[in-house]
Design a protein around this motif. Sequence first.
Motif, PDB file in Angstrom:
ATOM      1  N   ILE A 147       8.259  71.273  72.084  1.00 23.19           N
ATOM      2  CA  ILE A 147       8.413  71.786  70.543  1.00 23.19           C
ATOM      3  C   ILE A 147       9.069  72.990  70.528  1.00 23.19           C
ATOM      4  O   ILE A 147       8.941  74.162  71.134  1.00 23.19           O
ATOM      5  N   GLY A 148      10.490  72.883  70.039  1.00 21.28           N
ATOM      6  CA  GLY A 148      11.232  74.123  70.063  1.00 21.28           C
ATOM      7  C   GLY A 148      12.809  73.689  69.765  1.00 21.28           C
ATOM      8  O   GLY A 148      13.051  72.352  69.561  1.00 21.28           O
TER       9      GLY A 148
ATOM     10  N   ARG B 168       8.847  74.699  75.717  1.00 22.04           N
ATOM     11  CA  ARG B 168      10.538  74.609  75.488  1.00 22.04           C
ATOM     12  C   ARG B 168      10.820  73.388  76.344  1.00 22.04           C
ATOM     13  O   ARG B 168      10.582  73.199  77.816  1.00 22.04           O
ATOM     14  N   ALA B 169      11.943  72.724  75.926  1.00 20.77           N
ATOM     15  CA  ALA B 169      12.649  71.644  76.739  1.00 20.77           C
ATOM     16  C   ALA B 169      13.182  71.953  78.096  1.00 20.77           C
ATOM     17  O   ALA B 169      13.373  71.395  78.991  1.00 20.77           O
ATOM     18  N   GLU B 170      13.588  73.413  78.054  1.00 19.70           N
ATOM     19  CA  GLU B 170      14.433  74.028  79.317  1.00 19.70           C
ATOM     20  C   GLU B 170      13.580  73.961  80.508  1.00 19.70           C
ATOM     21  O   GLU B 170      13.908  74.081  81.338  1.00 19.70           O
ATOM     22  N   ARG B 171      12.256  73.731  80.309  1.00 18.05           N
ATOM     23  CA  ARG B 171      11.481  73.694  81.610  1.00 18.05           C
ATOM     24  C   ARG B 171      11.907  72.495  82.477  1.00 18.05           C
ATOM     25  O   ARG B 171      11.389  72.598  83.715  1.00 18.05           O
ATOM     26  N   PHE B 172      12.482  71.554  82.076  1.00 17.54           N
ATOM     27  CA  PHE B 172      12.906  70.568  82.722  1.00 17.54           C
ATOM     28  C   PHE B 172      14.209  70.638  83.407  1.00 17.54           C
ATOM     29  O   PHE B 172      14.751  69.745  84.087  1.00 17.54           O
ATOM     30  N   ASP B 173      14.962  71.864  83.179  1.00 23.76           N
ATOM     31  CA  ASP B 173      16.146  72.009  83.731  1.00 23.76           C
ATOM     32  C   ASP B 173      16.217  72.169  85.280  1.00 23.76           C
ATOM     33  O   ASP B 173      15.299  72.613  85.938  1.00 23.76           O
ATOM     34  N   GLY B 174      17.309  71.512  85.901  1.00 23.48           N
ATOM     35  CA  GLY B 174      17.192  71.558  87.080  1.00 23.48           C
ATOM     36  C   GLY B 174      16.224  70.944  87.911  1.00 23.48           C
ATOM     37  O   GLY B 174      15.775  70.140  88.574  1.00 23.48           O
TER      38      GLY B 174
END
Length: 420
Positions: free
Chosen positions: A367-368, A414-420
């Motif tokens: 969500i974001g 946040r979607a960024e938690r899946f980065d890297g």
Amino acid sequence: MARTDAIVLGAGIVGTSIALHLTKRGMSIALIDRAGVGEQTSYGNAGIIEGNTVFPPAFPVELAALLRIAIKRAGEANYHLSFLPQVLPWLMAFRAASSPERLLETARLIRPLYARAVAEHEALMMESGAAHYLRKTGWLKIYRSNRSFKALQSEFDLAVQFGLPLQTLDTAGALALEPALHPVFGHAVFWPQAASVSNPLAVTRAYAARFAALGGVTLAGDARSLHRAGNGWRVETNEGGIDAPEVVVALGPWAGDLLEPLGVKLPLMVKRGYHRHFHAQSDKSDGNAGLSRPVLDAGVGYVITPMEQGIRMTTGVEFAARDAPPTPVQFDRLMPKVRELFPLGVQVEEKTWIGARPCFPDSRPVIGRAPGLGGLWLAIGHAHWGLTLGPATGRLIAEMMTDATPYCDPAPYRAERFDG
Ligand SMILES: Cc1cc2nc3c(=O)[nH]c(=O)nc-3n(C[C@H](O)[C@H](O)[C@H](O)COP(=O)(O)OP(=O)(O)OC[C@H]3O[C@@H](n4cnc5c(N)ncnc54)[C@H](O)[C@@H]3O)c2cc1C
């Protein structure tokens, strides 16, 4: 070319709740779907508004359970062999997120959303004239094995910490709540604060009608036509193109169809599930059998729940490609067990419904903002509890988009938690 303040793509319970919340905050909104409002995943669920969720469904730890699934004897899970190579990395990530420490972390991170679930639905139902679909009669889970019941102690402890009331019951206590059940179990847990609805489709439609009454517009169109137009975005609809500076993607299990071509790669997988409707039959002298609330036969892996259409029986999960032909084999495995517990009669209609729960491996929705794409927002991946979380998500993202103070910290989603 029509212009709106924002476009919401997908009119399931999540998208419709978002559209309504944004409209309530004074924004002009176009809600776009290629099908009818609420007719996809949001139609066929078990109707439970489960604000009590402590731990999300986890990867099985018991070897016996894994073996049962592997040899396709399990009621709670099925899989397509040809899909395993594709789903394996996701399953490994899901397994890692199912460690006791990670589950505890998830339980704490998702709590603020679930804590608002029933209240946010109730608020929208009141203003949408949909309150008559709401049952505040709780949720009953029955346990046939002592072992599976004893394994729940950490969940109970955490529920107490979270202030969630629960009642552990013996067979007689459960039968006092649901007299039509047969005493094939030794333990039960009653979660009194869970709610449920008698028609999830009608609830989403009622929210859409309220959205329309406040000036929102629902249009038919293909979300995959989304493209950049000037500083904003454009979507083609049956009524022509619509422009907006901001777009919310609420496409449930179809989100990847839009996001991957835009370069947003997220580990969204589907857990398919089925339902059938049955008449109840009487096997007692005191009239027709019935249920007052959803009942989970834990360990066996299905829910029976009273709906306007009859008793809806929903299956556990199936790992298969989203669009692969339906394989409702779990019914054959489950029906004898269901009829042991409850006197199901004949099927109401021939049809078997199939849906696909949109799931991230850490059991948290996204969500974001969409990473790297200005003006694009995401509200996807609500997994087993999208009906529950629709209005709570709608409020959160509307608060974020209108620069209001969000009712909870949105960082864990946040979607960024899946980065890297
Ligand atoms: C068997 C089963 C039981 C369940 N039980 C429960 C329960 O008891 N409680 C609970 O809280 N949750 C439950 N769930 C989960 C819940 O149903 C989902 O999480 C929820 O419906 C997801 O809602 P959504 O709005 O994200 O997706 P959807 O309802 O699928 O909405 C997405 C919309 O996007 C539209 N769309 C897709 N692609 C396009 C395109 N290209 N262009 C335009 N439109 C498009 C679709 O037509 C659809 O209307 C269950 C799920 C299953 C399968």
